[in-house]
Write a protein that holds these residues in place. Sequence first.
Motif, PDB file in Angstrom:
ATOM      1  N   TYR A 178       0.847  -1.193   0.000  1.00 45.02           N
ATOM      2  CA  TYR A 178       0.000   0.000   0.000  1.00 45.02           C
ATOM      3  C   TYR A 178       0.873   1.231   0.000  1.00 45.02           C
ATOM      4  O   TYR A 178       2.098   1.157   0.175  1.00 45.02           O
ATOM      5  N   ASP A 215      -4.594   1.130  -1.171  1.00 35.12           N
ATOM      6  CA  ASP A 215      -3.953  -0.035  -1.769  1.00 35.12           C
ATOM      7  C   ASP A 215      -3.463   0.324  -3.167  1.00 35.12           C
ATOM      8  O   ASP A 215      -3.567   1.486  -3.609  1.00 35.12           O
ATOM      9  N   ILE A 221      -7.617   2.302   2.540  1.00 34.84           N
ATOM     10  CA  ILE A 221      -7.629   1.183   3.480  1.00 34.84           C
ATOM     11  C   ILE A 221      -7.543   1.656   4.929  1.00 34.84           C
ATOM     12  O   ILE A 221      -7.962   0.936   5.841  1.00 34.84           O
TER      13      ILE A 221
END
Length: 247
Positions: A178, A215, A221
């Motif tokens: 990420y 991500d 996220i």
Amino acid sequence: MSPFEDGVARWRRVADEIRSAIGEGAIVDVLPSEVDLAERYGVNRHTVRRAIASLAAEGLLRAERGRGTFVSAAPKRAVYPIGPRTRFSESMLKQSLEPSGRLIRSERVVADTVLAGLLELRPGAPLHRLDSLSVVSGMPMSRSVSHFSAERFPGIIDAYAETGSITAALAREGVTDYRRRETRLTAERVTTKDADLLSCAPDAIVLISTAVDVDLEDRPIQSIRTKFLADRMELVLGPPDQSASGL
């Protein structure tokens, strides 16, 4: 005589004066006696004592029974590069420091309008709130509040509690890589609650990072707000390939 001057406690002014004197080399190795300091700064010994206690909590002074109060070597700040890719744990390990994360508390909440916008969810969506403390080589460095989609990451709390790492916890939940979409920085004085958690002086300054991680498909996220102790952590804005994300 009022214990405040221009809204600032006298003991805090004395602590600032002593700190400056140490930084300028006017006070070296051994701190003058409370009587001498009280006379120098025009305050009573109780005020001096409180200022010394504050500086001792910062790690700048140390008291030795029967010998006096001594100036400690200034602790070296850990360096944390801010940007999209580098991880907190990796940054600390590269400095031969030992990072770890501690779960303070967790709860299930619902997304308000702000969090829903940051995480691109509907208002009222279920979230996991994770409050954590980052410790480096035994020293508290920062505290964070993170929010994750409870539907997408049902096991994130347990994973973090077991690993002490957001990166490792996300990997268990299927996110192996990420990046940081954005980071906003501000600063303020530490709160009483955070001073206890961070084991710092009640008037310490914290650098506040508010960020969103996404991500590789650019789906949010994590929303994370972190308070770093300014005298223990140096935040560095680096080039895009040498930057930082969460612990």
